[in-house]
Design an enzyme around this catalytic site. Structure first.
Site, PDB file in Angstrom:
ATOM      1  N   GLN A 265      52.565  81.878 -60.976  1.00  0.00           N
ATOM      2  CA  GLN A 265      53.899  81.345 -61.225  1.00  0.00           C
ATOM      3  C   GLN A 265      54.850  81.751 -60.097  1.00  0.00           C
ATOM      4  O   GLN A 265      54.762  82.853 -59.572  1.00  0.00           O
ATOM      5  CB  GLN A 265      54.436  81.863 -62.561  1.00  0.00           C
ATOM      6  CG  GLN A 265      53.663  81.348 -63.757  1.00  0.00           C
ATOM      7  CD  GLN A 265      54.321  81.725 -65.075  1.00  0.00           C
ATOM      8  OE1 GLN A 265      55.263  81.089 -65.504  1.00  0.00           O
ATOM      9  NE2 GLN A 265      53.804  82.771 -65.711  1.00  0.00           N
TER      10      GLN A 265
ATOM     11  N   SER B 192      47.564  86.499 -61.026  1.00  0.00           N
ATOM     12  CA  SER B 192      47.972  86.299 -62.413  1.00  0.00           C
ATOM     13  C   SER B 192      47.399  84.992 -62.959  1.00  0.00           C
ATOM     14  O   SER B 192      46.196  84.841 -63.138  1.00  0.00           O
ATOM     15  CB  SER B 192      49.493  86.345 -62.511  1.00  0.00           C
ATOM     16  OG  SER B 192      49.925  86.258 -63.847  1.00  0.00           O
ATOM     17  N   LEU B 193      48.260  84.006 -63.201  1.00  0.00           N
ATOM     18  CA  LEU B 193      47.826  82.695 -63.677  1.00  0.00           C
ATOM     19  C   LEU B 193      46.732  82.106 -62.796  1.00  0.00           C
ATOM     20  O   LEU B 193      45.808  81.441 -63.281  1.00  0.00           O
ATOM     21  CB  LEU B 193      49.046  81.765 -63.698  1.00  0.00           C
ATOM     22  CG  LEU B 193      48.803  80.275 -63.881  1.00  0.00           C
ATOM     23  CD1 LEU B 193      48.279  79.995 -65.275  1.00  0.00           C
ATOM     24  CD2 LEU B 193      50.088  79.506 -63.607  1.00  0.00           C
TER      25      LEU B 193
ATOM     26  N   ARG C  23      47.994  79.715 -73.170  1.00  0.00           N
ATOM     27  CA  ARG C  23      48.436  81.024 -72.669  1.00  0.00           C
ATOM     28  C   ARG C  23      49.944  81.029 -72.432  1.00  0.00           C
ATOM     29  O   ARG C  23      50.644  81.990 -72.776  1.00  0.00           O
ATOM     30  CB  ARG C  23      47.690  81.347 -71.374  1.00  0.00           C
ATOM     31  CG  ARG C  23      48.032  82.693 -70.721  1.00  0.00           C
ATOM     32  CD  ARG C  23      47.191  82.849 -69.451  1.00  0.00           C
ATOM     33  NE  ARG C  23      47.363  84.143 -68.797  1.00  0.00           N
ATOM     34  CZ  ARG C  23      48.178  84.365 -67.776  1.00  0.00           C
ATOM     35  NH1 ARG C  23      48.936  83.368 -67.310  1.00  0.00           N
ATOM     36  NH2 ARG C  23      48.247  85.551 -67.206  1.00  0.00           N
TER      37      ARG C  23
ATOM     38  N   HIS D 150      52.700  90.985 -67.760  1.00  0.00           N
ATOM     39  CA  HIS D 150      51.756  92.022 -67.324  1.00  0.00           C
ATOM     40  C   HIS D 150      52.216  93.432 -67.696  1.00  0.00           C
ATOM     41  O   HIS D 150      52.074  94.383 -66.930  1.00  0.00           O
ATOM     42  CB  HIS D 150      51.474  91.906 -65.823  1.00  0.00           C
ATOM     43  CG  HIS D 150      50.804  90.613 -65.468  1.00  0.00           C
ATOM     44  ND1 HIS D 150      49.495  90.342 -65.823  1.00  0.00           N
ATOM     45  CD2 HIS D 150      51.266  89.490 -64.860  1.00  0.00           C
ATOM     46  CE1 HIS D 150      49.185  89.130 -65.416  1.00  0.00           C
ATOM     47  NE2 HIS D 150      50.241  88.593 -64.841  1.00  0.00           N
TER      48      HIS D 150
ATOM     49  N   GLN E 278      44.107  91.288 -68.803  1.00  0.00           N
ATOM     50  CA  GLN E 278      44.934  90.874 -67.663  1.00  0.00           C
ATOM     51  C   GLN E 278      46.361  90.531 -68.053  1.00  0.00           C
ATOM     52  O   GLN E 278      47.310  90.885 -67.367  1.00  0.00           O
ATOM     53  CB  GLN E 278      44.284  89.660 -66.980  1.00  0.00           C
ATOM     54  CG  GLN E 278      44.999  89.190 -65.728  1.00  0.00           C
ATOM     55  CD  GLN E 278      45.411  87.719 -65.828  1.00  0.00           C
ATOM     56  OE1 GLN E 278      45.894  87.265 -66.850  1.00  0.00           O
ATOM     57  NE2 GLN E 278      45.202  87.001 -64.751  1.00  0.00           N
TER      58      GLN E 278
END
Length: 373
Positions: A10, A88-89, A113, A197, A246
Site C-alpha cells: 500500500q 506487506s500486501l 484481508r 503490522h 504477518q
C-alpha cells in the site's frame, strides 16, 4: 545474474495504474478480470472518481489485481525470477507469482484481508510514525519505555536509518518523543487508517486464519522471502500461519533485501514502475543537485580560463594592451557579469538535465514497451 521480482504494498497505488497494460495485453486482462468483487475494479483502478482507492479495503485488491496482471505479462515474456518478495500486501502478489495462489484467489483473499484490517482498526485512536536516523535497538528501547501509554512497536524495518512505529496514538507519540531524545534525526507522522503490522491487528489475523482453512494452497515453485522472517521459510513453516503472523507483526524488509544480496541477486524488478522511479528520483535529487553545483563550479573555472586565453590570443599573447585599444571596454564586454550569469545558469541546467534525463525518460516510457527491451 540472478533476478528478483519485488511487489509493492500500500502507498504505491494511483488512479490509472494498469490501464495501459489492460488495453495492450490479453494476458494482463485475463488475470486482472479473474476475481469476483463487490465493487467495479476497473472504475476504481483506472479512474477512481469517488476517491476510494486509498481506503485499504479497495487498495488491497486493486494493487494485487495489478500485480497479478504484471506477473502474467512477465510469464508471457519468459521472465523467470530466482526469488520473489513483497512489502506487506505485496507478499500475496509474490505468492501468486510463485504458484501458491491463482490470480483469482490472491485478489479475493486480499479483498477479504483489506476488510478484516479495516474492521480491526475501527474505533482505535491509532497512529504510525516514520523514525529516521536511529538504529533498531535504540528505537525498540523507546517503544518498550512508551508501552506504559499503550501499544506501540516497530512495524516496519525498511532500511538502515528508516524505521516505522505504530500502535495506539498516545504511545506512538511518546515513543517518537523518546526517539528524538535518543538521537533520531526526524520523526514523521504518517497518514494511515490503522495500526498495521502491530498486535492490534490480531482480530484481522484471526479472521484470516478462518478464511485460510477453506483455501487451497498450491506448491511454491519459486522461493519467496517472507515479511515476518526476513528470509525464506523453513520446511516446517506453514504459509497460512506465516500470513496470519504477518498481518500483526513487523515487516523485515531491510533483512529481506540483505538476504537477497547474500543469495546472489544483483538485479530486481519492481512494480508499479512509475511509483518506484518517482521515489528513486526524489531520493537522489540532492545528489543530482550536488552534481549540478559541482558542474557549475567547473563551468565557472572553464569560462574564466577560456576568457583569459581569448584576451591573450587577441592581444598577441602580450599582457600589455596594443596601441589604440580601449582595454577597459574590451574587458568590460568580455567579463560582463550578465554574460557570466547567463553562461553559468545554462551550464548548471545542462548538468542537472543530464543527470535527470535517463530516469525521467524511463518514467515516461510505456511500461508494456519496457518489458520488450
Amino acid at each position: 545474474m540472478k533476478l528478483a521480482v519485488l511487489y509493492a504494498g500500500q502507498g504505491a497505488q494511483h488512479p490509472g495504474m494498469g490501464k495501459e497494460f489492460y488495453e495492450a495485453s490479453p494476458a494482463f486482462r485475463a488475470a486482472f478480470d479473474s476475481a469476483a468483487l463487490d465493487f467495479d475494479l476497473h472504475r476504481v483502478c483506472f479512474e477512481d472518481p469517488d476517491g476510494v482507492l486509498n481506503q485499504t479495503e479497495y487498495t488491497q485488491p486493486c494493487m494485487v489485481a495489478f500485480a497479478c496482471g504484471v506477473t502474467a505479462v512477465l510469464d508471457e515474456k519468459g521472465v523467470k525470477p530466482a526469488y520473489l518478495a513483497g512489502l506487506s500486501l505485496g507478499e500475496y502478489s509474490a505468492l501468486q507469482a510463485a504458484g501458491v495462489f491463482t490470480a483469482k484467489q490472491a485478489i479475493e483473499l486480499t479483498a477479504f484481508r483489506g476488510k478484516a484490517m479495516a474492521e480491526a482498526a475501527k474505533g482505535l485512536d491509532c497512529g504510525m510514525t516514520a523514525v529516521l536516523g536511529l538504529d533498531r535497538e535504540k528505537l525498540s528501547a523507546c517503544c518498550e519505555q512508551a508501552a506504559e501509554a499503550g501499544c506501540v512497536q516497530i512495524c516496519n524495518y525498511n532500511c538502515p536509518g528508516q524505521l516505522v512505529i505504530g500502535g495506539e496514538k498516545a504511545a506512538v507519540e511518546q515513543a517518537a518523543a523518546l526517539a528524538k531524545e535518543a538521537g533520531a534525526r526526524r520523526c514523521i507522522p504518517l497518514k494511515v487508517s490503522g495500526p498495521f503490522h502491530t498486535k492490534l491487528m490480531a482480530p484481522a489475523g484471526d479472521a484470516l486464519a478462518q478464511r485460510f482453512a477453506g483455501e487451497n494452497f498450491g506448491t511454491m515453485e519459486t522461493p519467496v522471502l517472507f515479511n515476518c522472517l526476513g528470509h525464506e521459510k523453513a520446511e516446517t513453516d506453514s504459509i497460512p500461519q506465516l500470513l496470519v503472523k504477518q498481518v500483526q507483526s513487523s515487516v523485515y524488509m531491510e533483512d529481506t533485501l540483505r538476504r537477497l544480496g547474500e543469495l546472489g541477486v544483483r538485479r530486481a524488478f519492481g512494480a508499479p514502475k512509475g511509483a518506484l522511479i518517482g521515489q528513486v528520483l526524489m531520493e537522489n535529487f540532492l545528489y543530482t543537485l550536488l552534481g549540478g553545483l559541482v558542474g557549475l563550479l567547473f563551468s565557472f573555472l572553464l569560462v574564466t580560463f577560456a576568457s583569459s586565453w581569448v584576451f591573450k590570443i587577441g592581444n598577441g599573447f602580450s599582457d600589455a594592451a596594443p596601441d589604440g585599444v580601449d582595454v577597459s571596454l574590451s574587458m568590460g564586454m568580455l567579463f560582463n557579469p550578465w554574460v557570466f550569469l547567463i553562461a553559468l545558469c545554462v551550464c548548471f541546467l545542462l548538468n542537472l538535465m543530464s543527470a535527470l534525463w535517463p530516469a525521467w525518460r524511463a518514467s515516461r516510457r510505456p511500461i508494456v514497451d519496457s518489458l520488450n527491451a
